[in-house]
Structure formats: structure tokens, C-alpha cells
Design a protein around this motif. Structure first.
Motif, short mmCIF file in Angstrom:
data_model
loop_
_atom_site.label_atom_id
_atom_site.label_comp_id
_atom_site.label_asym_id
_atom_site.label_seq_id
_atom_site.Cartn_x
_atom_site.Cartn_y
_atom_site.Cartn_z
N ILE A 65 0.87 -1.44 0.35
CA ILE A 65 0.27 -0.15 -0.64
C ILE A 65 1.21 1.13 0.13
O ILE A 65 1.89 1.54 0.86
N PRO A 66 0.76 2.04 -1.23
CA PRO A 66 1.23 3.66 -0.95
C PRO A 66 0.77 3.98 -0.28
O PRO A 66 0.12 4.36 0.39
N PHE A 67 1.84 5.28 0.51
CA PHE A 67 1.01 6.46 1.31
C PHE A 67 0.29 7.53 0.53
O PHE A 67 -0.95 7.18 1.08
N SER A 68 -0.12 6.99 -1.06
CA SER A 68 -0.58 7.51 -1.47
C SER A 68 -1.93 6.91 -1.88
O SER A 68 -3.02 7.45 -2.62
N ARG A 69 -2.61 6.12 -0.66
CA ARG A 69 -3.75 4.96 -1.44
C ARG A 69 -4.65 4.97 -0.42
O ARG A 69 -4.11 4.51 0.86
#
Length: 152
Positions: A65-69
Motif C-alpha cells: 500500500i503506497p502512502f497515496s492510496r
């Protein structure tokens, strides 16, 4: 959550500083403390702006999980607790499990304030979590993970 959760977790983790061992113990104890919880686990910070799944209880989780999602990304990005009563209304929600209706995600920091992970709890029930759940769990996480080194 049951009344003895904090005392059990503190007793089981006392003196331990390994992040994965602590995460495994916390995930197990919290998951089994309340029937509202159908997925309970950690996403570890492994690189700038990126998390990977850590110890958890329940069905399969998302691996990366990227911080952007998603809700977990929002928690990592802002450093703030995310209490979501209805995941369908959260823009960019990642549906790792289609049965999830509500979610509570808390930042996990060491004593230096470094974000080392987020702690994610999902429920099949809408509005399953309270602000008191968030306060209790955040205090427990702050105590348990105080002596852990930064992730990256």
C-alpha cells in the motif's frame, strides 16, 4: 474490546523490542478481543511512502500500500487516526476484502516519533468503531512500540 486487553498485551510484550514480534502479538490479541473485528493487522513502512503487509489475523490483506492510496495510506501520509464509518464513502478506499464496511487505522510510532507502521482494523459492520476505541488503541500502541527502531 474486552477490559483486560491492555494488561494482557503489556504483559506479553514487556521487554520486547523486535517490531515484528510485537506486531504479531498485538494483532492476535486485539483481533480476538472483540467480535466486531474481522481483519486486524499491520502495514509496515518499508521505504519512503511505501508500506507492505505485516503480521495480521483474518483473511488475506493487500500486500503493498503506497502512502497515496486508501485509508491506511491516509493514516501514514497524515500521521492521524482514520476512523471510517462507511468505507464506501472514503475516496480511494482499497477493497482488500469486499465484506469490509468500516475501518479504524492508527499510526504506529517509536519513541523518537518515527512512523514504523499503521495498525488497521476492519469490520463487516458499518460504524463499528468509536473514538474511545481509537484513544484506547493509540495509547496501547504508543506504549508497546516505544522502544522499536525506525523501519527505514
Amino acid at each position: 474490546m474486552d477490559d483486560g486487553l491492555d494488561q494482557r498485551v503489556i504483559a506479553l510484550t514487556q521487554g520486547e523490542t523486535d517490531a515484528v514480534a510485537l506486531m504479531a502479538t498485538v494483532a492476535c490479541e486485539v483481533h480476538h478481543s472483540d467480535t466486531r473485528f474481522h481483519w486486524t493487522g499491520f502495514y509496515r513502512v518499508v521505504a519512503p511512502e511505501l508500506m507492505k503487509i505485516g503480521p495480521y489475523q483474518g483473511g488475506h490483506g493487500c500486500l503493498v500500500i503506497p502512502f497515496s492510496r486508501g485509508v491506511c495510506g491516509a493514516c501514514a501520509r497524515t500521521g492521524e487516526v482514520q476512523l471510517v464509518d462507511d468505507v464506501e464513502t472514503f475516496a480511494g478506499h482499497i477493497a482488500c476484502a469486499s465484506s469490509t464496511r468500516s475501518e479504524l487505522v492508527l499510526p504506529v510510532r517509536n519513541a523518537a516519533g518515527d512512523l514504523i507502521a499503521v495498525f488497521d482494523i476492519d469490520s463487516d459492520l458499518p460504524a463499528a468503531f468509536t473514538s474511545q476505541d481509537a484513544v484506547q488503541l493509540q495509547a496501547l500502541l504508543d506504549q508497546v512500540f516505544a522502544d522499536v527502531a525506525p523501519a527505514c
